[in-house]
Design a protein around this motif. Structure first.
Motif, PDB file in Angstrom:
ATOM      1  N   ASP A  14       0.931  -0.977  -0.132  1.00 55.61           N
ATOM      2  CA  ASP A  14       0.025  -0.475   0.187  1.00 55.61           C
ATOM      3  C   ASP A  14       0.564   1.053   0.130  1.00 55.61           C
ATOM      4  N   ALA A  15       1.656   1.486   0.792  1.00 56.26           N
ATOM      5  CA  ALA A  15       2.280   2.663   0.441  1.00 56.26           C
ATOM      6  C   ALA A  15       3.856   2.644  -0.290  1.00 56.26           C
ATOM      7  N   VAL A  16       4.273   1.674  -0.721  1.00 55.53           N
ATOM      8  CA  VAL A  16       5.885   1.249  -1.746  1.00 55.53           C
ATOM      9  C   VAL A  16       4.851   1.306  -3.060  1.00 55.53           C
ATOM     10  N   TRP A  17       3.560   1.229  -3.947  1.00 54.92           N
ATOM     11  CA  TRP A  17       3.000   1.123  -4.861  1.00 54.92           C
ATOM     12  C   TRP A  17       2.044   1.874  -5.398  1.00 54.92           C
ATOM     13  N   ALA A  18       1.110   2.305  -3.862  1.00 53.86           N
ATOM     14  CA  ALA A  18      -0.339   2.555  -4.275  1.00 53.86           C
ATOM     15  C   ALA A  18      -0.420   4.532  -4.495  1.00 53.86           C
ATOM     16  N   VAL A  19       0.711   4.826  -2.859  1.00 56.44           N
ATOM     17  CA  VAL A  19       1.005   5.801  -3.063  1.00 56.44           C
ATOM     18  C   VAL A  19       1.134   6.731  -4.158  1.00 56.44           C
ATOM     19  N   PRO A  20       2.458   6.028  -4.738  1.00 55.92           N
ATOM     20  CA  PRO A  20       3.333   6.381  -6.188  1.00 55.92           C
ATOM     21  C   PRO A  20       2.217   6.550  -7.308  1.00 55.92           C
ATOM     22  N   VAL A  21       1.750   5.236  -7.489  1.00 57.39           N
ATOM     23  CA  VAL A  21       0.987   4.701  -8.754  1.00 57.39           C
ATOM     24  C   VAL A  21      -0.181   6.353  -8.543  1.00 57.39           C
ATOM     25  N   VAL A  22      -0.616   6.918  -6.960  1.00 66.13           N
ATOM     26  CA  VAL A  22      -1.809   7.955  -7.271  1.00 66.13           C
ATOM     27  C   VAL A  22      -1.121   9.219  -7.387  1.00 66.13           C
ATOM     28  N   ALA A  44      -6.375  12.849  -7.706  1.00 67.71           N
ATOM     29  CA  ALA A  44      -6.440  12.225  -6.869  1.00 67.71           C
ATOM     30  C   ALA A  44      -7.170  11.229  -5.665  1.00 67.71           C
ATOM     31  N   THR A  45      -7.712  11.440  -5.346  1.00 65.82           N
ATOM     32  CA  THR A  45      -9.221  11.115  -4.458  1.00 65.82           C
ATOM     33  C   THR A  45     -10.212   9.916  -5.444  1.00 65.82           C
ATOM     34  N   VAL A  46     -10.374  10.702  -7.047  1.00 64.51           N
ATOM     35  CA  VAL A  46     -10.757   9.367  -7.956  1.00 64.51           C
ATOM     36  C   VAL A  46      -9.633   8.583  -8.000  1.00 64.51           C
ATOM     37  N   SER A  47      -8.922   8.905  -8.191  1.00 61.65           N
ATOM     38  CA  SER A  47      -7.831   7.253  -8.636  1.00 61.65           C
ATOM     39  C   SER A  47      -7.629   6.834  -7.158  1.00 61.65           C
ATOM     40  N   ALA A  48      -7.316   7.674  -6.415  1.00 61.60           N
ATOM     41  CA  ALA A  48      -7.407   6.830  -5.281  1.00 61.60           C
ATOM     42  C   ALA A  48      -7.899   5.912  -4.911  1.00 61.60           C
ATOM     43  N   ILE A  65     -12.489   1.847  -0.169  1.00 58.93           N
ATOM     44  CA  ILE A  65     -12.684   3.149   0.089  1.00 58.93           C
ATOM     45  C   ILE A  65     -12.600   3.790   1.290  1.00 58.93           C
ATOM     46  N   PHE A  66     -12.060   3.240   2.398  1.00 60.76           N
ATOM     47  CA  PHE A  66     -11.571   3.646   3.790  1.00 60.76           C
ATOM     48  C   PHE A  66      -9.631   4.244   2.798  1.00 60.76           C
ATOM     49  N   MET A  67      -9.464   2.843   2.523  1.00 59.94           N
ATOM     50  CA  MET A  67      -7.595   3.168   1.719  1.00 59.94           C
ATOM     51  C   MET A  67      -7.900   4.266   0.632  1.00 59.94           C
ATOM     52  N   GLY A  68      -8.706   3.877  -0.094  1.00 59.38           N
ATOM     53  CA  GLY A  68      -8.936   4.883  -1.116  1.00 59.38           C
ATOM     54  C   GLY A  68      -8.103   6.680  -0.370  1.00 59.38           C
ATOM     55  N   PHE A  69      -8.971   6.947   0.188  1.00 58.95           N
ATOM     56  CA  PHE A  69      -8.388   9.032   0.807  1.00 58.95           C
ATOM     57  C   PHE A  69      -7.750   8.226   1.626  1.00 58.95           C
ATOM     58  N   PHE A  70      -7.337   7.153   2.321  1.00 58.47           N
ATOM     59  CA  PHE A  70      -6.110   7.754   2.975  1.00 58.47           C
ATOM     60  C   PHE A  70      -4.842   7.958   1.477  1.00 58.47           C
ATOM     61  N   TYR A  71      -4.420   6.606   0.448  1.00 62.02           N
ATOM     62  CA  TYR A  71      -3.523   6.888  -0.719  1.00 62.02           C
ATOM     63  C   TYR A  71      -3.766   8.765  -1.164  1.00 62.02           C
ATOM     64  N   SER A  72      -4.931   8.936  -2.089  1.00 63.25           N
ATOM     65  CA  SER A  72      -5.362  10.727  -2.134  1.00 63.25           C
ATOM     66  C   SER A  72      -4.932  10.846  -1.379  1.00 63.25           C
ATOM     67  N   GLY A  73      -4.750  11.106   0.299  1.00 66.80           N
ATOM     68  CA  GLY A  73      -4.192  12.278   0.953  1.00 66.80           C
ATOM     69  C   GLY A  73      -2.671  12.385   1.488  1.00 66.80           C
ATOM     70  N   ALA A  74      -2.197  10.697   1.178  1.00 66.52           N
ATOM     71  CA  ALA A  74      -0.712  10.921   1.009  1.00 66.52           C
ATOM     72  C   ALA A  74      -0.232  11.914  -0.277  1.00 66.52           C
ATOM     73  N   VAL A  78       2.022  14.782  -0.191  1.00 68.95           N
ATOM     74  CA  VAL A  78       3.018  14.685  -0.549  1.00 68.95           C
ATOM     75  C   VAL A  78       3.820  15.670  -1.559  1.00 68.95           C
ATOM     76  N   LEU A  79       2.999  15.642  -2.845  1.00 67.48           N
ATOM     77  CA  LEU A  79       2.942  17.373  -4.141  1.00 67.48           C
ATOM     78  C   LEU A  79       2.858  18.567  -3.412  1.00 67.48           C
ATOM     79  N   TYR A  80       2.186  19.267  -2.379  1.00 65.50           N
ATOM     80  CA  TYR A  80       2.241  20.101  -1.862  1.00 65.50           C
ATOM     81  C   TYR A  80       2.768  20.455  -1.365  1.00 65.50           C
ATOM     82  N   SER A  81       3.308  19.397  -0.247  1.00 67.03           N
ATOM     83  CA  SER A  81       5.152  19.900   0.633  1.00 67.03           C
ATOM     84  C   SER A  81       5.983  20.189  -0.056  1.00 67.03           C
TER      85      SER A  81
END
Length: 92
Positions: A14-22, A44-48, A65-74, A78-81
């Motif tokens: 989830d952390a290694v590939w889902a967030v970078p893909v989003v 980001a939210t729709v794709s995640a 649904i729960f993890m999709g919102f976490f992927y998009s938030g992460a 990253v993008l804005y930071s």
């Protein structure tokens, strides 16, 4: 009972590939399709959510649904930071 929480099985993928893909999807939408910055969190939210519901947590809709919102938030975090860090370094 009404207060039962969904069981979500998460792993390192989830952390290694889902967030970078989003993040890559959001950056591609920004650079290739010239999506305005105000719409990047929506992209980001729709794709995640699609990635999480149909690939990562297939068969478990509440977890998807729960993890999709976490992927998009992460990804947006990253993008804005990185953007704010770049602007801060440029100003100094």
């Amino acid at each position: 009972m009404l207060n039962e929480y969904p069981i979500i099985h998460t792993n390192i993928w989830d952390a290694v590939w889902a967030v970078p893909v989003v993040l890559l999807i959001v950056l591609a939408a920004k650079w290739l399709f010239h999506v305005r910055s105000s719409w990047l969190s929506t992209v980001a939210t729709v794709s995640a959510l699609l990635l999480s519901i149909f690939i990562s947590h297939r068969g478990n809709l509440p977890a998807g649904i729960f993890m999709g919102f976490f992927y998009s938030g992460a990804a947006i975090g990253v993008l804005y930071s990185v953007k704010q860090s770049f602007l801060a370094i440029r100003e100094s």
